[in-house]
Structures are given as structure tokens and as C-alpha cells.
Write a protein that holds these residues in place. Structure first.
Motif: not given
Ligand SMILES: *[C@@H]1O[C@H](CO)[C@@H](O)[C@H](O)[C@H]1NC(C)=O
Ligand SMILES: *[C@@H]1O[C@H](CO)[C@@H](O)[C@H](O)[C@H]1NC(C)=O
Ligand SMILES: *[C@@H]1O[C@H](CO)[C@@H](O)[C@H](O)[C@H]1NC(C)=O
Ligand SMILES: *[C@@H]1O[C@H](CO)[C@@H](O)[C@H](O)[C@H]1NC(C)=O
Ligand SMILES: *[C@@H]1O[C@H](CO)[C@@H](O)[C@H](O)[C@H]1NC(C)=O
Ligand SMILES: *[C@@H]1O[C@H](CO)[C@@H](O)[C@H](O)[C@H]1NC(C)=O
Ligand SMILES: *[C@@H]1O[C@H](CO)[C@@H](O)[C@H](O)[C@H]1NC(C)=O
Ligand SMILES: *[C@@H]1O[C@H](CO)[C@@H](O)[C@H](O)[C@H]1NC(C)=O
Ligand SMILES: *[C@@H]1O[C@H](CO)[C@@H](O)[C@H](O)[C@H]1NC(C)=O
Ligand SMILES: *[C@@H]1O[C@H](CO)[C@@H](O)[C@H](O)[C@H]1NC(C)=O
Length: 779
Positions: A407-434
Motif C-alpha cells: 500500500m505504500s509502494a506508490n504514495p499517490n495511492l492515498a489520493n485515489t479515493g479523491d479520484f473516485h469522489m471527483y469522477v463521481t458526478g451528480a448522477t453518475s461517473l464521468f464515464n470516459y473511455g472503455d
């Protein structure tokens, strides 16, 4: 580590091509655009909310009055500590009084519906209350001085939930409303699975039998959970029926005898193996010696021996410099299975695997998170990757006392919850790509594990009101000694600016499905593990409880050449949903964007945060903007710039494009709305789900008019190997212009309820390079 991995990726842009002969299917079949929509809240929701509100307000008053029993402040403590502890105590009692924050789930988008309340006691800063003994998990008695991946605890279970957690769970369920409701749901789900025939073998060719594998895994996990909570052997029998079935010993056939778990698509093997692991371990005491020995031989034959082949030969392409969900899922399945049987395995295979998987996942799986927390594949692959990672780390910790730095091999892992929160829109995910629908045993509950591991209570608070929170992992990863609201103090905007991703997330509130939400991408078209579209400038818009500008999602993974994506003329880029014309961006010469695009971005935000209220009213000058120079994404243009910003206290949106092109220029946006263009051609009315959005061109260039088409390819496009999936119900709103220099300004005015008293503004015309936070105040 992370930079080395991406440095290498940079130096060798063709590295994604290494395994192009290998299927890269991760589990989605294509799905149709938006034909069958049903919308609206149930009567229960409509009628239930006001009554519930009254009850909740009464309960909060009662909770505050009755808060003394939780207080234990000593008179010698400092006043700061005292007030912190008082705040925590108030939060704790408000929490018990309020119960679950969300009163219901939106019936179409499945987003939590929060009561309209300001409550500074309950909706306070996210906290794990450290002195809350009653609501805390006990300490694990297994604390090896020198953890060793080959030395597992001797009491069962070893995976994720050791005996001490099962012993504590009923007491925690009794006092925590979330655990209570999840437990009830899991029991309900178990009864539902019990009513089904065992998993029916279905080879879909695009994702192998991965859906079967994940269905099997969630069923046996659920049955095993309910058995342990009841001691009713009916659930063991149900689990065994599934276990025998996927071994080919059921009443219907299950795959070829030589390779039932489909080792050519190793994700399938990994998920079957994880399911075997959970059942073997959680049911260890009740399974007979004969059953356990059968499970080991089946697991060896179809899971771990093929696994050894993967990690020792080129068959296991996912183990070599593959930063993403494949690496997480494959290493996790092999790890859980090996830990579960380690002390019963006489072959040495479990040992061999465990000596490989941990380091391999440290070097690959966790490196899928870039410096800003973004999961490099897509918002949807975040689910698969983080589920595999959390299961693996949690299993290593429970079974052996350490995660060995995973879990510490990539210090950015601590921020990936923020990625999920911000990519979650008011109705659904920002569902770009596959991006597709079938998640099965995968949920966002890694938020629970990551939140706990990195001391980020907001991640747990965000996830606990989501519809997918109810499953056995949450029962053990959630910390009931939590208090506060994830939105208290949470910025409304965030800009993710790693060069591979570069995307913006902006919203009016965190707690209303009707909120305004805008997300836009820049970033590279390469380096997303073959899952991106040619989509610099692509955006989504939510408002009034629906999605106005949306995505088409994955195409059929079984399409020839679908994963041949590192060449400009690769077949992937011939499918409408992957082409630039299938995105919400600028199209020039009716041609795809340049694969080697490298946009530059600029952005600003008023840094507005939400407070202890679900009724977030932002100041009138609260705003945010994101601009990009995406010239490098085009072949026939000398300049292409795009910017998007929020206006009028986050109630309106301005999208602006400044383009100089030597070929035709087309502005495109995909919508499920019904579109009606007015007689001037510069204004369009979009209607969807009973709501209205006005879209208006400002200062329209001569000849600029809105038109519409279906979401289908141009007749002049290269014909793809197989026909595109249809996009029923989707309309493309278009502005089609000849070669030239343009400044296109499109204003989006969601028609908010008249009771909101919105005075719509017309913003000034400001060049993108001059956009600042305050550049549009003189509206
Ligand atoms: C993007 O993230 C990768 C992987 O974590 C890192 O190596 C790289 O330096 C980051 N680049 C920028 C520009 O932030
Ligand atoms: C879990 O839920 C089931 C079904 O509602 C219930 O019978 C059981 O008592 C619950 N367990 C605990 C410990 O409350
Ligand atoms: C589990 O139960 C909940 C609540 O009834 C339901 O919404 C959900 O669809 C069920 N999940 C599955 C996988 O059956
Ligand atoms: C998968 O491919 C096989 C062999 O080409 C074919 O027989 C089968 O019908 C396909 N299955 C599906 C679901 O497309
Ligand atoms: C199940 O059996 C175990 C072992 O005998 C016991 O500790 C536990 O309390 C029982 N649980 C229930 C719900 O009966
Ligand atoms: C399935 O049947 C085979 C053949 O009888 C046997 O070797 C194997 O152990 C069985 N496995 C399970 C899990 O039932
Ligand atoms: C994997 O990455 C390492 C370290 O960057 C590099 O030395 C190696 O050549 C790469 N392997 C392949 C097959 O690309
Ligand atoms: C249309 O609606 C479906 C179902 O919600 C959604 O998956 C799709 O992304 C939407 N398409 C667009 C273009 O908004
Ligand atoms: C522009 O379009 C024309 C006609 O389709 C095509 O021949 C030409 O190659 C395109 N230019 C580029 C750079 O793709
Ligand atoms: C917003 O926060 C950032 C980062 O702290 C800061 O640089 C910027 O000046 C702030 N902007 C405003 C308008 O407060």
C-alpha cells in the motif's frame, strides 16, 4: 518506482503494443446507448422524505440532549483537547441519532438522496473517533514480530476477517446503523442467490467467463458470510453446490475438462481462485476433510498450476510492466488462494506464488495510480483495480500481519479515493473511455479499506451511503467509530493535472442528485492500458438530476482490432464509440485526433467548499474554469483551444472553443435529450426526464447553426471490421463550419425550478488566454 515506470512508458510509446495478440478483455460486453430510460423517484421516496425529516430533526435534538453519556473528558485535559473531544462526542451522539445519512437511493442513477438539512453537530469534519471504545474494532491478537509472507496465522479464517472480527461484529451491528443495514441486505442477497440455479457456464468470447467467475465469487462470499453469522449449514450446502458446479461436478457442464476456468483469459481464473479461497477459508471449520481436499485439487488443477505457468512464462503478459487492473486482479486471486491453502499445500506451489505476487503487484498494480490519484485506465477500471488491490492487501495483513509495503509502494495511492469522489458526478461517473455495466463482485468498497489504511475517514463516509456499500468486505473494513460528513470542508472543484490524465471536476454541491456537475478531459490519448478514446476536450454535464452531455461507453470488446490502439490507423479508432467523432469535442476534417496529443492546461477555482449542510448554496462569485490548448491533438489546425467554466453561482456553464483550421471544423455533443433547434439556428432546447436545458450560441460566427444527427458514423469514414453497436436514443448536437478561424461560445442554461429565482446571465466575450477567476464577473 512510479516515475521509473512511467519514464519507461514514455521512452517506449509502443509498450502498450507488447501484447496486442493477447486478449485484453476486462469484463464488459458492449451495451446500447440510452434507449430504455425510466426515471423518477418511487412514491416511497416522494412521500417518505418529509416525514423522515421531521423524525430526523427530532432525533438530532434528542441526540444532543442525551449526549452526556458518551463524554469522558478529564478535567486535566487541555481546553483544545476538551473541545475536540466534545466535538467528537457531539458528532458521535448526533451520528447515532441520525442513523444513515441518506434516506433513499435515486431509482434511476442509484445515487444517495440526502435529507435537506443543516446540522453542524452531525455533518461535521470527517473523523475516526479515537476514544470511542464501544464502536471500535478490537486489536488483532496476531501481531508477529517479523511478518513473513510464508507464515500465516494458525487460527481460521486467515483472509480479511479473522475470528476476532467475527466475534466483535454482532456487537457493532447492534449499535451502528450502517452495519445493521448492510448485514440485512447481505442476508437478503443470500436468499436471492439461493433461489437461483448454480452459475450457468457462458463463454461470451469478449470477456471469457469472467462474469461467471465474478458471479461465483460474490455468491460464495455471501453464502459463507451468512453461514458464519448464523451457523446454519444450509448456507454451506449452497456454497458447496456452487463450488462443485464450477469444478464441473454440477448437473450442467462447466467448461472443458482440461481448462474449466479459462486460463487463456486469466482474470477468470484469478476470480474463481479468489472465490475458492474465501469459501475454503471462511468455511474451513465446517467443510469435511474430503471436501477440502477436493477443493485443493480443483484449485490446483484449474487455478494455481495455470497460475505458475503465468508467472513463469510469457503467457502471463499482465505480470510484465502492466500497470492496471489485470495485474491487481491476477496477483490478488493467486495470493488469496495461496494464503488460504498455504498450510495444507504439500506441493510448494502456494509458496512459489506468494514469493512472486507481492513484489509484482508493488511494481505494477499500484503504479496504475498517477501522481494526482487518477487511475490511469478509466474511472470504471478503478473499481476492478482497487478491489483487487484492497482484497490482496487486506488478505496479506490479516493472514500474515503485513502488506509488505504494497500500500505504500506508490504514495499517490492515498489520493485515489479523491479520484473516485471527483469522477463521481451528480448522477453518475464521468464515464470516459472503455466503460461498461457489469461489475458483479466488484464495488467501490476499496474506499473503505483505503480510507482506513490512509486515515481518510471522508472516503468511508462517501462510500457508506452508496448502494453498493452492502457487501461482506464493508462489514470488516468500515470503522463504526467514524463521525462527520464527507462533504464538510470538501472543495467543490478539483483539477487532476498529471500529463497522462489532465482533467477537471467542478460542481455546485456534493449532496444533491440535481446538482450542476461538469467534468472535462485533456491528457494524452496514449498510456491508458488500451482503454482510452481519442477524446481530448471531451466533457460531461449533469444538472437537474440527469445527464445532458454524456458518453457512449465501451464498444464490443470482441470487435476485431478493438485493442489495437497504439497506431494512428489502428482498428480501434475505426469504431464510432472510440473515434473522435463519437466524443463530445471538436472534430476537424472529420478525422480522428492525433494519438500523440499532449495538451497543456490552465485552471482556476474559488476554492469553494461545502459546509455542514446538504443544502449547499454557494456565493454568487463562486466559480471555476478549465482551459486547454489541444492543438497537438489535430492534424489540420494551427490552433485549437477549449475552455469551460461555471457562471452565475454555479448555475450556468460556458463552453468556448477557439479554432484555426485548414479543414472543416465540427463541434459535437452527444445527448439522450430530445433536441429542438429554434428558427435562428443558434439556440437549442434539450428536454430529458421532464427537465429542460437551453443551449445558446453567443456571438455566433457567420453561418454557425445547430443541427442534429443520430450517433452514427459518416458515410465517408473507413468501414470498421464489424458494424458499430447502435446508440439508440442518442442525438448528436452539432455546429458544422468550413475551414477557418472561429470563436465558438456555447452557453448552457439548465432551467432550474422557478422557485429558485435564477436570473440568467449573459457572460462577456473573453479570449481563453485571458480567462481568470474574475474575467466573467461583468455579466
Ligand atoms: C504523472 O504520474 C506518473 C506516474 O505516477 C509520474 O511518473 C509522472 O512524473 C507524473 N507526471 C506529471 C507531469 O505529474
Ligand atoms: C443480520 O441480518 C439478518 C437478516 O436481517 C438478521 O436475522 C441477523 O440478526 C442480523 N445479524 C445481526 C448480528 O444483527
Ligand atoms: C442486494 O439487495 C439489495 C437490497 O434489496 C438490492 O438492491 C440489490 O440489487 C441486491 N444485490 C444483488 C446482487 O442481488
Ligand atoms: C464464441 O465463439 C464460438 C466459436 O467461434 C462460437 O461458437 C460461439 O457462438 C461464440 N459465442 C458467443 C456468445 O458469441
Ligand atoms: C456459531 O458457532 C460458533 C462456534 O460454536 C459460536 O461461537 C457462535 O456464537 C455461533 N454463532 C451463532 C450466530 O450462533
Ligand atoms: C470434482 O470431481 C472430480 C472428479 O470426480 C474430483 O476429482 C474433484 O475433486 C471434484 N471437485 C470438487 C470441488 O467437487
Ligand atoms: C519492463 O520494465 C523494466 C524497467 O523499466 C525494463 O527494464 C524492461 O525492459 C521492461 N520489460 C519489457 C518486456 O518491456
Ligand atoms: C444515455 O443514457 C444511458 C443510460 O443512463 C447512459 O449510459 C448513456 O451514457 C447516456 N448517453 C448519453 C450520450 O448521455
Ligand atoms: C482530411 O480529409 C481528407 C478527406 O477525407 C483526407 O484525404 C485527408 O487525409 C485528411 N487529412 C488528414 C490529415 O487526415
Ligand atoms: C485556491 O487555492 C489555491 C491552492 O491553495 C491557491 O493557490 C489559490 O490562490 C486559491 N484561490 C483563491 C481564489 O482563493
Amino acid at each position: 518506482m512510479s516515475s521509473a515506470s512511467y519514464g519507461n512508458l514514455n521512452a517506449n510509446p509502443s509498450r502498450e503494443n507488447l501484447h496486442e495478440e493477447q486478449p485484453r478483455y476486462d469484463g464488459f460486453a458492449g451495451y446500447g446507448g440510452g434507449a430504455q430510460r425510466k426515471k423518477g423517484t418511487s412514491n416511497w421516496i416522494k412521500c417518505g422524505v418529509p416525514l423522515l425529516l421531521i423524525i430526523i430533526i427530532a432525533a438530532v435534538v434528542g441526540g444532543v440532549v442525551g449526549s452526556h453519556k458518551k463524554k469522558s473528558s478529564s478535567s486535566s485535559a487541555s481546553s483544545a483537547a476538551q473541545s475536540a473531544s466534545a466535538a467528537a462526542s457531539a458528532a458521535a451522539s448526533a451520528k447515532s441519532a441520525l442513523g444513515q445519512f441518506a434516506v433513499a437511493t435515486d431509482s434511476f442513477y442509484m445515487m444517495p438522496i440526502y435529507p435537506s438539512t443543516t446540522d453542524s453537530a452531525a455533518f461535521s469534519s470527517p473523523t475516526f473517533i479515537s476514544n470511542d471504545a464501544q464502536d471500535s474494532w478490537p486489536t488483532d491478537p496476531f501481531q508477529p514480530a517479523n511478518p513473513d509472507v510464508l507464515t500465516v496465522r494458525t487460527d481460521r479464517p486467515v483472509l480479511i476477517a479473522p475470528a476476532y472480527k467475527w466475534a466483535a461484529l454482532p456487537g457493532l451491528i447492534a449499535t451502528d446503523p450502517y452495519l445493521k443495514s448492510w448485514n440485512d441486505t447481505i442476508f437478503g442477497n443470500a436468499s436471492f442467490y439461493a433461489s437461483l440455479p448454480p452459475v450457468i457456464y457462458f463463454m461470451d468470447n469478449s470477456s471469457g467467463i469472467l462474469d461467471n467467475a465474478r458471479d461465483f465469487k460474490r455468491r460464495v462470499k455471501t453464502f459463507s458470510y451468512v453461514y458464519r453469522m448464523t451457523n446454519d449449514t444450509k448456507w454451506v450446502d449452497l456454497a458447496w453446490r456452487e463450488i462443485a458446479n464450477v469444478a464441473g461436478n454440477g448437473t450442467t457442464t462447466f467448461g472443458p475438462e482440461t481448462d474449466r476456468w479459462n486460463s487463456g483469459h486469466f482474470l477468470d481464473v484469478a476470480e474463481f481462485s479468489a472465490g475458492y479461497a474465501i469459501a475454503y477459508d471462511w468455511l474451513y471449520e465446517i467443510l469435511t476433510a474430503d471436501q477440502k481436499s477436493q477443493m485443493i485439487s480443483t484449485l490446483m488443477l484449474y487455478g494455481l498450476k495455470p497460475g505458475v505457468n503465468q508467472i513463469t512464462t510469457s503467457a502471463g503478459w499482465w505480470a510484465v510492466n502492466t500497470t492496471g487492473n489485470w495485474n491487481c486482479v491476477c496477483n490478488n486471486g493467486l495470493t488469496m488462494a495461496s494464503l488460504a491453502i498455504l498450510n495444507d499445500d504439500t506441493t510448494g506451489i502456494a509458496k512459489q506464488i506468494l514469493q512472486f505476487t507481492v513484489n509484482n503487484a508493488k511494481n505494477n498494480c499500484v503504479q496504475a495510480v498517477s501522481t494526482d490519484g487518477t487511475w490511469a485506465e478509466t474511472a470504471n477500471y478503478w473499481y476492478f483495480g482497487t478491489t483487487g488491490l484492497a482484497e490482496m492487501a487486506a488478505s496479506l495483513l490479516s493472514a500474515t500481519g503485513s502488506d509488505y509495503g504494497l500500500m505504500s509502494a506508490n504514495p499517490n495511492l492515498a489520493n485515489t479515493g479523491d479520484f473516485h469522489m471527483y469522477v463521481t458526478g451528480a448522477t453518475s461517473l464521468f464515464n470516459y473511455g472503455d466503460h461498461g455495466p457489469n461489475k458483479y463482485s466488484t464495488t467501490a468498497n476499496a474506499m473503505m479499506f483505503i480510507g482506513n489504511y490512509f486515515d481518510q475517514p471522508q472516503y468511508q463516509l462517501f462510500q457508506r451511503d452508496m448502494y453498493d456499500a452492502a457487501e461482506p468486505w464493508s462489514m470488516f473494513w468500515y470503522q463504526p467509530n467514524i463521525a462527520g460528513a464527507f462533504w464538510d470542508g470538501k472543495p467543490l472543484d478539483h483539477f487532476f493535472v498529471n500529463f497522462t490524465d489532465q482533467w477537471a471536476s467542478m460542481r455546485s454541491t456534493w449532496t444533491d442528485v440535481n446538482a450542476l456537475y461538469v467534468a472535462m478531459k485533456a491528457g494524452t490519448n496514449l498510456y491508458h492500458q488500451n482503454h482510452n478514446d481519442l477524446d481530448c476536450g471531451d466533457f460531461v454535464i449533469d444538472a437537474l438530476g440527469t445527464r445532458w452531455a454524456g458518453e457512449l461507453g465501451s464498444a464490443d470488446y470482441n470487435s476485431p482490432g478493438y485493442f489495437t490502439s497504439v497506431d494512428q490507423d489502428g482498428q480501434r479508432w475505426q469504431y464510432y464509440r472510440k473515434m473522435t467523432e463519437g466524443q463530445n469535442t471538436i472534430l476537424i476534417n472529420k478525422s480522428n485526433q492525433n494519438l500523440n496529443a499532449a495538451p497543456t492546461v490552465n485552471y482556476g477555482t474559488s476554492n469553494t467548499t461545502q459546509g455542514p449542510t446538504t443544502v449547499n448554496v454557494v456565493p454568487q462569485d463562486s466559480t471555476a474554469f478549465f482551459t486547454q490548448d489541444m492543438t497537438s491533438a489535430y492534424f489540420d489546425a494551427t490552433s485549437v483551444k477549449r475552455g469551460i467554466r461555471l457562471l452565475n453561482g454555479r448555475r450556468q456553464i460556458l463552453l468556448q472553443d477557439e479554432v484555426t483550421a485548414s479543414q472543416g471544423v465540427m463541434w459535437r455533443m452527444h445527448t439522450n435529450a430530445t433536441v429542438s433547434v429554434d428558427s435562428s439556428g443558434t439556440s437549442a432546447t434539450l428536454t430529458l426526464d421532464g427537465q429542460t436545458m437551453q443551449v445558446q450560441m453567443l456571438n455566433p460566427p457567420s453561418g454557425a447553426k445547430f443541427t442534429t444527427t443520430d450517433a452514427v458514423r459518416f458515410s465517408t469514414d473507413v468501414t470498421p471490421p464489424i458494424p458499430d453497436q447502435p446508440n439508440p436514443g442518442v442525438t448528436v448536437l452539432i455546429i458544422d463550419l468550413p475551414a477557418g478561424t472561429y470563436n465558438l461560445q456555447v452557453l448552457f442554461n439548465p432551467q432550474w425550478p422557478s422557485s429558485d429565482g435564477v436570473n440568467y446571465v449573459t457572460p462577456p466575450s473573453v479570449a481563453l488566454d485571458s480567462w481568470t477567476l474574475r474575467s466573467h464577473d461583468n455579466s
